[in-house]
Design a protein around this motif. Structure first.
Motif, PDB file in Angstrom:
ATOM      1  N   VAL A 255      -6.075   9.640  -3.481  1.00 40.14           N
ATOM      2  CA  VAL A 255      -6.958   8.468  -3.419  1.00 40.14           C
ATOM      3  C   VAL A 255      -8.422   8.891  -3.458  1.00 40.14           C
ATOM      4  O   VAL A 255      -8.859   9.745  -2.680  1.00 40.14           O
TER       5      VAL A 255
ATOM      6  N   GLN B 237       2.291   9.240  -6.033  1.00 39.56           N
ATOM      7  CA  GLN B 237       2.747  10.593  -5.707  1.00 39.56           C
ATOM      8  C   GLN B 237       3.815  11.051  -6.690  1.00 39.56           C
ATOM      9  O   GLN B 237       3.819  12.210  -7.138  1.00 39.56           O
TER      10      GLN B 237
ATOM     11  N   ASP C 226      -3.233   8.123   2.830  1.00 36.97           N
ATOM     12  CA  ASP C 226      -2.947   9.113   1.790  1.00 36.97           C
ATOM     13  C   ASP C 226      -2.680  10.487   2.407  1.00 36.97           C
ATOM     14  O   ASP C 226      -3.551  11.055   3.061  1.00 36.97           O
ATOM     15  N   ARG C 227      -1.492  11.017   2.195  1.00 35.68           N
ATOM     16  CA  ARG C 227      -1.134  12.337   2.727  1.00 35.68           C
ATOM     17  C   ARG C 227      -1.035  13.402   1.632  1.00 35.68           C
ATOM     18  O   ARG C 227      -0.793  14.567   1.932  1.00 35.68           O
ATOM     19  N   THR C 228      -1.211  13.000   0.386  1.00 31.45           N
ATOM     20  CA  THR C 228      -1.030  13.944  -0.720  1.00 31.45           C
ATOM     21  C   THR C 228      -2.288  14.137  -1.558  1.00 31.45           C
ATOM     22  O   THR C 228      -2.248  14.822  -2.578  1.00 31.45           O
TER      23      THR C 228
ATOM     24  N   LEU D 133      -6.221   2.665   1.946  1.00 33.06           N
ATOM     25  CA  LEU D 133      -5.287   3.577   1.281  1.00 33.06           C
ATOM     26  C   LEU D 133      -5.653   5.023   1.587  1.00 33.06           C
ATOM     27  O   LEU D 133      -4.779   5.873   1.767  1.00 33.06           O
ATOM     28  N   LYS D 134      -6.949   5.290   1.647  1.00 35.55           N
ATOM     29  CA  LYS D 134      -7.413   6.658   1.889  1.00 35.55           C
ATOM     30  C   LYS D 134      -6.900   7.194   3.213  1.00 35.55           C
ATOM     31  O   LYS D 134      -6.532   8.372   3.316  1.00 35.55           O
TER      32      LYS D 134
ATOM     33  N   PRO E 257     -10.314  12.925  -3.915  1.00 30.86           N
ATOM     34  CA  PRO E 257      -9.333  13.970  -3.594  1.00 30.86           C
ATOM     35  C   PRO E 257     -10.010  15.339  -3.656  1.00 30.86           C
ATOM     36  O   PRO E 257     -10.873  15.581  -4.504  1.00 30.86           O
TER      37      PRO E 257
ATOM     38  N   ARG F 228       0.830  -1.204   0.000  1.00 31.61           N
ATOM     39  CA  ARG F 228       0.000   0.000   0.000  1.00 31.61           C
ATOM     40  C   ARG F 228       0.867   1.258   0.000  1.00 31.61           C
ATOM     41  O   ARG F 228       0.614   2.214  -0.743  1.00 31.61           O
TER      42      ARG F 228
ATOM     43  N   LEU G 271       1.158   4.146  -2.956  1.00 27.94           N
ATOM     44  CA  LEU G 271       0.967   5.569  -2.702  1.00 27.94           C
ATOM     45  C   LEU G 271       2.190   6.380  -3.139  1.00 27.94           C
ATOM     46  O   LEU G 271       2.056   7.465  -3.717  1.00 27.94           O
TER      47      LEU G 271
ATOM     48  N   GLU H 102      -9.792   3.533  -4.877  1.00 26.46           N
ATOM     49  CA  GLU H 102      -9.820   2.460  -3.885  1.00 26.46           C
ATOM     50  C   GLU H 102     -11.266   1.984  -3.737  1.00 26.46           C
ATOM     51  O   GLU H 102     -12.097   2.657  -3.135  1.00 26.46           O
TER      52      GLU H 102
END
Length: 335
Positions: free
Chosen positions: A167, A133, A162-164, A158-159, A189, A125, A129, A141
């Motif tokens: 997803v 990125q 996710d920091r960027t 994954l969500k 997003p 995962r 990601l 997802e």
């Protein structure tokens, strides 16, 4: 029955009460943090996939799917003109190193891979990601069947990792309540939210506000949680019945891939049996079986079957698989 007031066109993203109920549900059950304003209600998961594909892909763009994978997702991406590339999976899920370099979108089922059932590992995962990125690619997802977990602790979606903002998290009530409801949702997003709402408005403006209001009440007053608990117990019994046969009187011919969640299970066939021979013999006894081969695109299919237990009682499972156990020696002798 009291009227809600004068009829008006509603918000394309859905009724506020339902979006609030979904955001609370996701936060508590899936560790997906979102405000109600981040949620878009759709006419099922397939509608969400279609909207995301339309706003992120142009004809000729590359999109990646799992192989084996979910045929309606492949059809959706193909319909918008994308070049769809099937990427193999292994015991840890999608093999990220096999992704096409210029993929604009990746569709995955990390909670339990469709149709094989294994979850995507945490390491895979994180790798996916990081890959997205580096390329500014969107990940869809599809967290189908995530509500029904029977073993171990849930893996982080994954969500939630996710920091960027790459997803798009997609879910549906088709598996938890019934498909005729035609209600799904996505948490996309932030960069895509307004565009997705405009695309939704162009297509059909909004869904049925009466259905959404009823569903929001069902969720917010606690009835949905009670329903899930009741169905979890029912599906656990069906799953146990299926496993008892696959690891018992059918073990000579099957190797089950035991998933931690979901309402279906894949089982690989042992040589010399073939999918076609087993399916045909079962059909003659009015037993409907589904092979794994139709879910493959490029990878070499592993002969096997997919057993769904969402719409069949445990007693029927026992009867059908006991009959199958009696059939298979004859099938084996002819192959």
């Amino acid at each position: 029955m009291q009227s809600r007031g004068r009829g008006t066109y509603r918000d394309a993203a859905g009724e506020q009460e339902l979006r609030l109920a979904i955001s609370r549900y996701l936060a508590f059950n899936r560790a997906v943090a979102s405000n109600w304003e981040d949620v878009i209600v759709t006419q099922g998961a397939q509608h969400a996939l279609d909207l995301i594909a339309r706003v992120t892909l142009r004809p000729g763009d590359v999109a990646a799917i799992e192989d084996p994978g979910y045929p309606p997702a492949r059809a959706c991406l193909t319909a918008v003109g994308a070049k769809v590339v099937a990427v193999p999976v292994d015991a840890e899920g999608l093999i990220v190193s096999k992704l096409p370099k210029h993929a604009r979108l990746v569709y995955v089922t990390p909670s339990h891979q469709f149709p094989l059932g294994m979850p995507m590992s945490l390491a895979r995962r994180v790798e996916l990601l990081e890959w997205a990125q580096q390329r500014d690619a969107v990940i869809i997802e599809d967290d189908y069947d995530c509500e029904y977990r029977f073993e171990g602790r849930p893996m982080e979606p994954l969500k939630s990792l996710d920091r960027t903002g790459l997803v798009a998290y997609v879910g549906t009530f088709s598996k938890t309540i019934f498909p005729e409801l035609r209600v799904g949702y996505m948490v996309p997003p932030a960069s895509l939210f307004d565009t997705l709402c405009k695309a939704r408005q162009i297509g059909d403006w909004h869904g049925c506000s009466l259905t959404q209001t009823a569903l929001s009440s069902f969720m917010l007053n606690g009835d949905f949680a009670k329903h899930l608990k009741r169905m979890h117990k029912l599906y656990a019994a069906r799953r146990a019945s299926l496993l008892a046969h696959l690891q018992g009187d059918l073990a000579r011919w099957f190797e089950p891939i035991v998933p931690t969640a979901g309402i279906h299970m894949a089982a690989l066939l042992k040589a010399p049996l073939t999918e076609a021979a087993v399916i045909e013999a079962a059909r003659d006894e009015s037993i409907a079986l589904h092979g794994l081969a139709p879910f493959y695109v490029r990878a070499t299919p592993q002969p096997g079957l997919v057993f769904g237990y969402g719409g069949i009682e445990a007693e029927q499972i026992d009867t059908a698989l006991a009959t199958l156990a009696k059939l298979l020696p004859r099938v084996e002798s002819r192959t």
